[in-house]
Scaffold this motif. Structure first.
Motif, PDB file in Angstrom:
ATOM      1  N   LEU A  50      -3.935   5.487   1.432  1.00 52.35           N
ATOM      2  CA  LEU A  50      -4.712   4.428   2.067  1.00 52.35           C
ATOM      3  C   LEU A  50      -5.463   3.642   1.002  1.00 52.35           C
ATOM      4  O   LEU A  50      -5.987   4.216   0.051  1.00 52.35           O
ATOM      5  CB  LEU A  50      -5.720   5.021   3.055  1.00 52.35           C
ATOM      6  CG  LEU A  50      -5.156   5.702   4.303  1.00 52.35           C
ATOM      7  CD1 LEU A  50      -6.303   6.257   5.141  1.00 52.35           C
ATOM      8  CD2 LEU A  50      -4.318   4.738   5.124  1.00 52.35           C
ATOM      9  N   GLN A  51      -5.521   2.331   1.189  1.00 47.76           N
ATOM     10  CA  GLN A  51      -6.255   1.458   0.288  1.00 47.76           C
ATOM     11  C   GLN A  51      -7.298   0.683   1.086  1.00 47.76           C
ATOM     12  O   GLN A  51      -7.084   0.361   2.261  1.00 47.76           O
ATOM     13  CB  GLN A  51      -5.301   0.478  -0.406  1.00 47.76           C
ATOM     14  CG  GLN A  51      -4.198   1.150  -1.214  1.00 47.76           C
ATOM     15  CD  GLN A  51      -4.741   1.938  -2.392  1.00 47.76           C
ATOM     16  OE1 GLN A  51      -5.625   1.468  -3.105  1.00 47.76           O
ATOM     17  NE2 GLN A  51      -4.227   3.137  -2.598  1.00 47.76           N
ATOM     18  N   LEU A  86       1.251   0.840   9.109  1.00 52.02           N
ATOM     19  CA  LEU A  86       0.334   0.518   8.020  1.00 52.02           C
ATOM     20  C   LEU A  86       0.652  -0.881   7.522  1.00 52.02           C
ATOM     21  O   LEU A  86       1.774  -1.148   7.072  1.00 52.02           O
ATOM     22  CB  LEU A  86       0.467   1.534   6.884  1.00 52.02           C
ATOM     23  CG  LEU A  86      -0.393   1.280   5.639  1.00 52.02           C
ATOM     24  CD1 LEU A  86      -1.878   1.264   5.989  1.00 52.02           C
ATOM     25  CD2 LEU A  86      -0.117   2.326   4.575  1.00 52.02           C
ATOM     26  N   VAL A 122     -11.235   0.575   6.250  1.00 55.16           N
ATOM     27  CA  VAL A 122      -9.925   0.219   6.780  1.00 55.16           C
ATOM     28  C   VAL A 122     -10.105  -0.238   8.225  1.00 55.16           C
ATOM     29  O   VAL A 122     -11.115   0.072   8.867  1.00 55.16           O
ATOM     30  CB  VAL A 122      -8.932   1.405   6.731  1.00 55.16           C
ATOM     31  CG1 VAL A 122      -8.620   1.793   5.303  1.00 55.16           C
ATOM     32  CG2 VAL A 122      -9.462   2.598   7.502  1.00 55.16           C
ATOM     33  N   SER A 160       0.809  -1.215   0.000  1.00 56.63           N
ATOM     34  CA  SER A 160       0.000   0.000   0.000  1.00 56.63           C
ATOM     35  C   SER A 160       0.838   1.260   0.000  1.00 56.63           C
ATOM     36  O   SER A 160       0.378   2.316  -0.391  1.00 56.63           O
ATOM     37  CB  SER A 160      -0.945   0.011   1.207  1.00 56.63           C
ATOM     38  OG  SER A 160      -0.249  -0.283   2.390  1.00 56.63           O
ATOM     39  N   LEU A 207      -6.065  10.490   7.686  1.00 51.01           N
ATOM     40  CA  LEU A 207      -6.690   9.612   8.673  1.00 51.01           C
ATOM     41  C   LEU A 207      -6.306  10.046  10.089  1.00 51.01           C
ATOM     42  O   LEU A 207      -7.156  10.093  10.987  1.00 51.01           O
ATOM     43  CB  LEU A 207      -6.274   8.162   8.431  1.00 51.01           C
ATOM     44  CG  LEU A 207      -6.960   7.120   9.330  1.00 51.01           C
ATOM     45  CD1 LEU A 207      -8.458   7.048   9.035  1.00 51.01           C
ATOM     46  CD2 LEU A 207      -6.318   5.750   9.144  1.00 51.01           C
ATOM     47  N   TRP A 260       3.684  10.462   6.207  1.00 52.13           N
ATOM     48  CA  TRP A 260       2.245  10.230   6.314  1.00 52.13           C
ATOM     49  C   TRP A 260       1.469  10.886   5.179  1.00 52.13           C
ATOM     50  O   TRP A 260       0.512  10.326   4.665  1.00 52.13           O
ATOM     51  CB  TRP A 260       1.716  10.754   7.655  1.00 52.13           C
ATOM     52  CG  TRP A 260       2.141   9.960   8.853  1.00 52.13           C
ATOM     53  CD1 TRP A 260       3.032   8.925   8.897  1.00 52.13           C
ATOM     54  CD2 TRP A 260       1.696  10.157  10.202  1.00 52.13           C
ATOM     55  NE1 TRP A 260       3.180   8.468  10.184  1.00 52.13           N
ATOM     56  CE2 TRP A 260       2.369   9.203  11.007  1.00 52.13           C
ATOM     57  CE3 TRP A 260       0.816  11.040  10.808  1.00 52.13           C
ATOM     58  CZ2 TRP A 260       2.168   9.114  12.382  1.00 52.13           C
ATOM     59  CZ3 TRP A 260       0.612  10.959  12.174  1.00 52.13           C
ATOM     60  CH2 TRP A 260       1.278  10.002  12.954  1.00 52.13           C
ATOM     61  N   THR A 293      -4.988   9.673   2.592  1.00 53.83           N
ATOM     62  CA  THR A 293      -3.628   9.378   3.037  1.00 53.83           C
ATOM     63  C   THR A 293      -3.627   9.088   4.530  1.00 53.83           C
ATOM     64  O   THR A 293      -4.597   9.371   5.246  1.00 53.83           O
ATOM     65  CB  THR A 293      -2.686  10.566   2.779  1.00 53.83           C
ATOM     66  OG1 THR A 293      -3.087  11.667   3.609  1.00 53.83           O
ATOM     67  CG2 THR A 293      -2.699  10.987   1.320  1.00 53.83           C
ATOM     68  N   LEU A 294      -2.507   8.575   4.999  1.00 53.82           N
ATOM     69  CA  LEU A 294      -2.353   8.300   6.420  1.00 53.82           C
ATOM     70  C   LEU A 294      -2.445   9.591   7.234  1.00 53.82           C
ATOM     71  O   LEU A 294      -2.999   9.608   8.340  1.00 53.82           O
ATOM     72  CB  LEU A 294      -1.005   7.611   6.654  1.00 53.82           C
ATOM     73  CG  LEU A 294      -0.735   7.021   8.035  1.00 53.82           C
ATOM     74  CD1 LEU A 294      -1.822   6.042   8.449  1.00 53.82           C
ATOM     75  CD2 LEU A 294       0.629   6.336   8.046  1.00 53.82           C
ATOM     76  N   VAL A 312      -4.404  -0.147   9.947  1.00 50.76           N
ATOM     77  CA  VAL A 312      -3.619   0.942  10.526  1.00 50.76           C
ATOM     78  C   VAL A 312      -3.622   0.802  12.042  1.00 50.76           C
ATOM     79  O   VAL A 312      -4.663   0.540  12.652  1.00 50.76           O
ATOM     80  CB  VAL A 312      -4.199   2.319  10.129  1.00 50.76           C
ATOM     81  CG1 VAL A 312      -3.418   3.443  10.798  1.00 50.76           C
ATOM     82  CG2 VAL A 312      -4.187   2.486   8.616  1.00 50.76           C
ATOM     83  N   GLY A 364      -6.944  -2.027   4.150  1.00 51.30           N
ATOM     84  CA  GLY A 364      -5.690  -1.844   4.869  1.00 51.30           C
ATOM     85  C   GLY A 364      -5.889  -1.848   6.375  1.00 51.30           C
ATOM     86  O   GLY A 364      -7.003  -1.665   6.881  1.00 51.30           O
TER      87      GLY A 364
END
Length: 306
Positions: free
Chosen positions: A291-292, A276, A244, A228, A261, A286, A257-258, A297, A295
């Motif tokens: 993000l997929q 991740l 997620v 990812s 989030l 980050w 994106t991280l 986290v 995924g």
């Protein structure tokens, strides 16, 4: 809604460094070279002229999808529909600027010691400038903070920070080695005959450090970088919901994106490690870690003890 801010190469106007060449010509060269945030800094022009300059520069930066920041003047930023303002320590407070600009515009502030950086983060700044790292003609008489302050900011500050002041192609590696992952330059870029080339070179150094940091961290914890991390980023403006797993719970999110989030969970200024799909992701990455769906986290908080 304002997206969490991340960038790599911050370029500031400086018309005195390129006599005979127009501001827009020089700044477009920097944008072609990869500058991904631009500041209009002009201490001399009357307010009316400054607004017109900001409007013209905003048209240019919008063409490249790059934010425009106005130095010192929230009213000029509003009049020109700029993306934000950059403040000095003696300017309007962050809280007052936020009241004027609202929640969707960017507010940055210059800092010269760690106490100012901590205060800016608490006050809600979107990013801080850390410098001047080296002596610079842009801030004559200002004592250099050296790379020791860069290292302090990297260790303590959760919001994006950009190292600034006397940074050149020659010393950029030293600043990156100290922990900076965003660089800003004025004379080294706009005063050069080929701003595009300088930007490409500096951006290449930043990218190399970011990628090297990620690879070294993955190796040190005996983990391969998850698929990812190399997945394509969503196109700007794309809004999609994905499922997620966050700290063991299935969640639905629009975060691309991280970093986004983390913002949803109000973790930007917290001492947190993010994993991740089982791999630790450095905080500096980050904003460019997509993000997929499906995924996993994990946000791990540091808890002080004694």
């Amino acid at each position: 809604m304002k997206r969490p801010l991340d960038f790599k190469l911050y370029v500031i106007t400086g018309e005195n460094y390129h006599p005979g060449r127009g501001m827009l010509e020089v700044m477009e060269a920097a944008l072609r070279g990869g500058a991904d945030i631009v500041q209009l800094r002009d201490k001399m022009s009357p307010k009316r002229e400054l607004i017109e300059k900001a409007k013209r520069l905003k048209e240019l930066t919008a063409k490249y999808g790059v934010p425009l920041i106005v130095n010192d003047h929230p009213d000029v930023a509003l009049a020109a529909d700029a993306d934000g303002v950059h403040l000095g320590q003696d300017d309007l407070s962050i809280e007052a600027a936020r009241e004027l600009l609202g929640s969707c515009r960017i507010i940055g502030i210059s800092t010269h010691r760690i106490e100012q950086a901590r205060a800016a983060e608490r006050a809600g700044a979107d990013y801080i400038g850390v410098g001047p790292v080296y002596p610079t003609g842009t801030k004559p008489g200002r004592q250099a903070v050296t790379t020791s302050y860069v290292a302090q900011a990297a260790a303590e500050i959760g919001i994006p920070f950009v190292a600034i002041g006397g940074i050149t192609e020659t010393n950029a590696e030293e600043v990156l080695r100290a922990g900076a992952r965003r660089l800003c330059a004025v004379s080294a870029i706009v005063g050069h005959d080929n701003p595009e080339s300088v930007c490409r070179n500096l951006l290449g150094k930043i990218n190399a450090w970011r990628l090297g940091e990620q690879a070294a961290l993955a190796e040190s914890v005996s983990l391969s970088v998850p698929v990812s991390l190399s997945a394509p980023m969503p196109a700007p403006g794309d809004v999609r919901e994905i499922d997620v797993v966050v700290n063991g719970r299935s969640e639905r999110t629009q975060a691309a994106t991280l970093l986004e989030l983390a913002a949803e969970y109000k973790l930007e200024g917290r001492s947190v490690i993010a994993e991740l799909d089982g791999a630790v992701v450095p905080r500096q990455l980050w904003g460019e870690t997509p993000l997929q769906g499906g995924g996993s986290v994990e946000f791990v908080h540091f808890v002080g003890g004694g």
